[in-house]
Scaffold this motif. Structure first.
Motif, mmCIF file in Angstrom:
data_model
loop_
_atom_site.group_PDB
_atom_site.id
_atom_site.type_symbol
_atom_site.label_atom_id
_atom_site.label_comp_id
_atom_site.label_asym_id
_atom_site.label_seq_id
_atom_site.Cartn_x
_atom_site.Cartn_y
_atom_site.Cartn_z
ATOM 1 N N TRP A 40 0.837 -1.184 0.000
ATOM 2 C CA TRP A 40 0.000 0.000 0.000
ATOM 3 C C TRP A 40 0.881 1.246 0.000
ATOM 4 O O TRP A 40 1.797 1.361 0.811
ATOM 5 C CB TRP A 40 -0.922 -0.002 1.226
ATOM 6 N N GLU A 42 0.532 5.087 0.662
ATOM 7 C CA GLU A 42 -0.347 6.135 1.215
ATOM 8 C C GLU A 42 -0.295 7.361 0.282
ATOM 9 O O GLU A 42 -1.320 7.955 -0.019
ATOM 10 C CB GLU A 42 0.134 6.501 2.627
ATOM 11 N N GLU A 45 -2.178 6.579 -2.758
ATOM 12 C CA GLU A 45 -3.461 5.922 -2.465
ATOM 13 C C GLU A 45 -3.674 4.753 -3.415
ATOM 14 O O GLU A 45 -4.695 4.636 -4.096
ATOM 15 C CB GLU A 45 -4.626 6.922 -2.567
ATOM 16 N N GLN A 46 -2.671 3.929 -3.465
ATOM 17 C CA GLN A 46 -2.680 2.819 -4.424
ATOM 18 C C GLN A 46 -2.064 1.572 -3.804
ATOM 19 O O GLN A 46 -1.168 1.670 -2.962
ATOM 20 C CB GLN A 46 -1.894 3.240 -5.680
ATOM 21 N N ARG A 91 -6.540 -1.546 1.905
ATOM 22 C CA ARG A 91 -5.738 -0.324 1.870
ATOM 23 C C ARG A 91 -4.587 -0.486 2.860
ATOM 24 O O ARG A 91 -4.354 0.360 3.736
ATOM 25 C CB ARG A 91 -6.603 0.887 2.235
ATOM 26 N N LYS A 305 -7.252 4.480 -11.539
ATOM 27 C CA LYS A 305 -6.934 5.865 -11.157
ATOM 28 C C LYS A 305 -7.690 6.821 -12.053
ATOM 29 O O LYS A 305 -7.842 6.571 -13.235
ATOM 30 C CB LYS A 305 -5.428 6.109 -11.251
#
Ligand code: PY5
Length: 305
Positions: A40, A42, A45-46, A91, A305
């Motif tokens: 993950w 941060e 965000e992927q 996540r 995305k």
């Protein structure tokens, strides 16, 4: 606990992904598997699958060795994996476990004339070796030899060898073990490849030393040369070279890069994580989270995305 699995061609609640006690693979260890990580980020965000193509190529090779008919292409396996992770909505860092196995419910040891199945689950996962710096022993067990159970194929049954090695080490107060081949040369850890540093060179046993052809191993060999300009050598390693090495570490999807600071009660180098090991660790953790442009193609994004 994961919520879903991919089982018998479909996404199902994890509780429904069950096999019978008569399943061939449960009785004889006639399956193969992979261990893949997704990291993950941060910042982005992927969730990034790390070298998922190479993992599924190796999975195909394991299936070939075990005469398992794998109905899914590498590309389709990546799609199924991505879909599962999206459904879970993770996540955080996760570990992905694909399995291919002899699914027939019948008695009879063989590989032919049996049904094959594929299954997949993924769960949140942190460190595999719980310590920052590992204390290792040389195992009293020997590594399974290619004409016995091929280590090159990630065979479920072959992991009895790994389990014997790991449990002996832990019960004797070590974090992990290094196992030797029948000929007395170094093979690998119970679930990791092994590297040493001597005269500033990175040395690891060759692919003919009954090792799993590790993807982390290949990654480390490549980035050591390309990014750190360190010479790498694949050659036989004697047991006592472990005692005189400047540095040593394990590599693996689960173990990542774990420094080995003691082997058979002898400190490795200074007895602390060595400088080359530290640089490789820093670089590796940046690469797996998609932070190094040059190796970005190793990171497959899970979410659109
Ligand atoms: N050697 C063995 C015996 C392994 O089981 C593994 C991976 C490795 C080497 C390292 O290979 P790679 O770098 O491709 O992961 N072991 C699995 C893992 O996910 C399972 C460990 C329990 O790391």
């Amino acid at each position: 606990m994961p919520k879903y699995a991919f089982f018998k061609g479909d996404f199902v609640p994890i509780e429904e992904a069950k096999v019978s006690i008569m399943t061939h693979a449960f009785n004889y260890g006639t399956g193969c598997f992979e261990g893949i990580r997704a990291y993950w980020s941060e910042e982005d965000e992927q969730l990034y699958l790390f070298r998922v193509i190479e993992h599924y190529q190796r999975f195909h090779n394991s299936c070939r060795i075990l005469l398992i008919d794998m109905p899914y292409s590498v590309e389709r396996l990546v799609e199924i994996t991505t879909e599962l992770l999206r459904r879970e909505g993770y996540r955080e860092d996760v570990y992905i476990r694909p399995l291919a196995y002899k699914a027939t419910e019948a008695i009879g040891v063989r590989l032919h004339d049996l049904e094959d199945e594929f299954a997949l689950f993924a769960l949140p996962f942190g460190k595999y070796i719980a310590v920052e710096e590992a204390r290792a022993c040389v195992s009293s067990w020997r590594r399974i030899d290619d004409p016995i159970i091929p280590a090159r194929a990630k065979v479920t049954g072959g992991y009895v060898n790994s389990a014997l090695i790991k449990t002996e080490a832990v019960k004797n107060g070590f974090d992990e073990a290094i196992v030797l081949n029948e000929d007395g040369h170094v093979s690998e850890g119970s679930g990791e490849n092994v590297f040493i540093v001597r005269d500033g060179k990175l040395i690891t046993p060759p692919v003919t030393a009954n090792i799993l052809e590790g993807i982390t191993r290949a990654t480390v060999l490549q980035i050591a040369e390309e990014e750190l300009g360190i010479e790498t050598v694949e050659r036989q390693i004697d047991r006592t070279e472990l005692y005189v090495a400047e540095e040593a570490f394990f590599t693996g999807t689960a173990a990542e890069i774990t420094p080995i600071v003691e082997i058979d009660h002898r400190p490795v180098g200074t007895g602390h994580t060595g400088p080359i090991t530290k640089r490789l660790q820093t670089l590796y953790s940046a690469i797996v989270r998609g932070k190094v442009e040059r190796y970005r193609e190793w990171c497959t994004p899970v979410y659109p995305k």
